[in-house]
Design a protein around this motif. Structure first.
Motif, PDB file in Angstrom:
ATOM      1  N   SER A  96       0.812  -1.216   0.000  1.00  0.00           N
ATOM      2  CA  SER A  96       0.000   0.000   0.000  1.00  0.00           C
ATOM      3  C   SER A  96       0.844   1.264   0.000  1.00  0.00           C
ATOM      4  O   SER A  96       1.803   1.398   0.774  1.00  0.00           O
ATOM      5  CB  SER A  96      -0.929   0.011   1.214  1.00  0.00           C
ATOM      6  N   GLY A  99      -2.471   3.999   1.399  1.00  0.00           N
ATOM      7  CA  GLY A  99      -3.834   3.477   1.470  1.00  0.00           C
ATOM      8  C   GLY A  99      -4.663   3.766   0.241  1.00  0.00           C
ATOM      9  O   GLY A  99      -5.873   3.489   0.224  1.00  0.00           O
ATOM     10  N   GLU A 181      -4.687  -2.507   4.060  1.00  0.00           N
ATOM     11  CA  GLU A 181      -4.234  -1.167   4.427  1.00  0.00           C
ATOM     12  C   GLU A 181      -4.945  -0.076   3.629  1.00  0.00           C
ATOM     13  O   GLU A 181      -4.541   1.089   3.680  1.00  0.00           O
ATOM     14  CB  GLU A 181      -2.717  -1.058   4.199  1.00  0.00           C
ATOM     15  N   ARG A 185     -11.091   0.627   3.713  1.00  0.00           N
ATOM     16  CA  ARG A 185     -11.087  -0.578   4.559  1.00  0.00           C
ATOM     17  C   ARG A 185     -10.762  -0.204   6.001  1.00  0.00           C
ATOM     18  O   ARG A 185     -11.405  -0.691   6.946  1.00  0.00           O
ATOM     19  CB  ARG A 185     -10.072  -1.578   4.004  1.00  0.00           C
ATOM     20  N   LYS A 186      -9.795   0.658   6.200  1.00  0.00           N
ATOM     21  CA  LYS A 186      -9.399   1.047   7.550  1.00  0.00           C
ATOM     22  C   LYS A 186     -10.452   1.922   8.216  1.00  0.00           C
ATOM     23  O   LYS A 186     -10.520   1.996   9.447  1.00  0.00           O
ATOM     24  CB  LYS A 186      -8.038   1.745   7.518  1.00  0.00           C
ATOM     25  N   TRP A 187     -11.257   2.614   7.411  1.00  0.00           N
ATOM     26  CA  TRP A 187     -12.365   3.394   7.968  1.00  0.00           C
ATOM     27  C   TRP A 187     -13.508   2.508   8.435  1.00  0.00           C
ATOM     28  O   TRP A 187     -14.379   2.951   9.177  1.00  0.00           O
ATOM     29  CB  TRP A 187     -12.912   4.370   6.921  1.00  0.00           C
TER      30      TRP A 187
END
Length: 425
Positions: A96, A99, A181, A185-187
């Motif tokens: 990544s 991100g 990453e 997705r991380k949110w």
């Protein structure tokens, strides 16, 4: 020289692939044979969706443009497959970079994509199989866009647009949504099988293409072959079980849930479309039934593994009515989206994404959680701006380089003859 450049570029890529590819190591890690078998089947299911889309679109266009419309979908099987191996997969799933996008060197020419599982993506199946499964999603996305400008685009210009769209729009969006990453997705954004990555991106790109290219000189006229539309819908519905249930990446409960939700959402949307049309005094048409079924498939895609069977019925019902209303609204607006790609796929994807944020098990709005829903709202706004704006710019760039729209006389003759020298008897 311009006529030779395509073949020259392809020749260079073939040589590059032949002399830079690495061999496969002997499998040392235990893989799950049942998961691997299911994912092989699912990959084949999803590939079948693109020929299904060819029949779906080809049956709805007029007889002068059937071959060109079907080929625009079918050719993606070749173009995107080669592109994905060389660099597309690496951009989508490589190391990544902030991100937003993958490092193009991580899996360049499928380097390090072997038969060992990758625990970051699918720990029970060969990594090569995961890459090929993801390829099928990358193939159908630009193919979906073609319905918006059917009957008025030059074939080689479309191929260049498809390449640029895959690299600059699809791959970053796939990375943001599905890479561990990735920004979305991380949110906490949930997209089980591609409502955002595939359908929203294709829908907004289709809207950009319809606006940029303008209206057709020749109206669509009669549908070329309604039975082909029904056949295409059947193939899409069949393939969608691999699309959604396959996204569980194994033989497990999530796959069964996604399978069941896919079927009932599509069935509900199809029936809703027919009854809603009848309520408004319109005919209960075969074309309407097919569009309704596809809208249901689109809408359940982001939520397939996150909702129960009753909620999937609700998703199909709501999406069908909203998409139906949007199709008629778009027709009044003057935007010439030939086969209503944006109201079907774009709006269907939006409805599915929002309802996922509301209904998703344990984290949805109805369970008292707000984080997922707010993340979906922000991701929706970013996706809309990025895919619509980025695609519009790509249409403009390609138009400068190759000229996108066919001449009026070519449009009059039909693209089957003017672009391919073929025609239906």
């Amino acid at each position: 020289m311009s006529r030779k450049i395509n073949f020259i570029v392809l020749s260079i890529l073939v040589v590059f692939c032949a002399f830079t590819a690495t061999g496969y190591q002997e499998l040392s890690t235990q893989i799950d044979k049942a998961d691997t078998a299911w994912m092989l089947v699912s990959s084949a299911f999803v590939l079948l969706m693109t020929p299904g889309l060819s029949f779906f679109y080809g049956g709805m266009i007029n007889k002068k443009n059937v071959i060109s419309t079907m080929l625009q979908s079918f050719v993606a099987l070749g173009v995107i497959s080669v592109l994905w191996v060389i660099i597309g997969f690496s951009l989508a799933f490589g190391e990544s970079l902030g991100g937003i996008i993958g490092n193009p060197l991580t899996y360049l020419n499928f380097k390090n994509v072997g038969i060992e599982p990758n625990p970051d993506f699918a720990p029970t199946i060969p990594f090569l199989l995961y890459a090929l499964f993801q390829l099928k999603f990358a193939i159908i996305t630009p193919a979906l866009i073609t319905g918006s400008f059917a009957g008025r685009i030059r074939f080689r210009s479309y191929i260049l647009f498809m390449v640029l769209f895959s690299l600059l729009i699809y791959s970053p969006l796939a990375h943001m949504t599905w890479h561990p990453e990735g920004l979305f997705r991380k949110w906490g954004v949930l997209d089980f099988a591609g409502g955002t990555v595939v359908h929203m991106s294709a829908g907004f790109a289709a809207l950009a293409g319809a606006i940029y290219l303008g209206k057709r000189k020749i109206e669509i006229g009669e549908h070329a072959n309604v039975p082909h539309v029904i056949l295409g819908t059947g193939l899409l519905w069949f393939g969608w079980f691999g699309f959604n249930a396959g996204s569980a990446l194994g033989v497990n409960g999530d796959a069964v849930i996604a399978f069941a939700n896919t079927n009932i959402a599509s069935a509900t949307a199809m029936i809703t479309w027919l009854f809603y049309e009848r309520m408004l005094g319109r005919k209960m048409s075969a074309i309407g039934a097919c569009i309704g079924a596809v809208v249901g498939l689109v809408a359940i895609t982001p939520a397939a593994g996150f909702v129960n069977i009753g909620q999937s019925v609700l998703i199909g019902f709501i999406a069908s009515i909203i998409s139906n209303w949007m199709i008629h609204l778009q027709h009044k607006s003057g935007i010439d989206d030939t086969l209503d790609v944006f109201p079907s796929h774009g709006i269907g994807g939006i409805v599915g994404m929002l309802l996922t944020g509301i209904l998703a098990s344990k984290v949805g709005l109805i369970y008292g959680e707000t984080t997922t829903f707010y993340a979906h709202l922000i991701a929706l706004l970013i996706t809309a701006i990025f895919t619509f704006g980025g695609s519009y710019i790509l249409f403009k760039v390609v138009d400068i380089l190759l000229r996108m729209r066919v001449r009026p006389d070519q449009e009059e003759r039909g693209l089957d003859l003017s672009q391919h020298g073929e025609q239906l008897e």
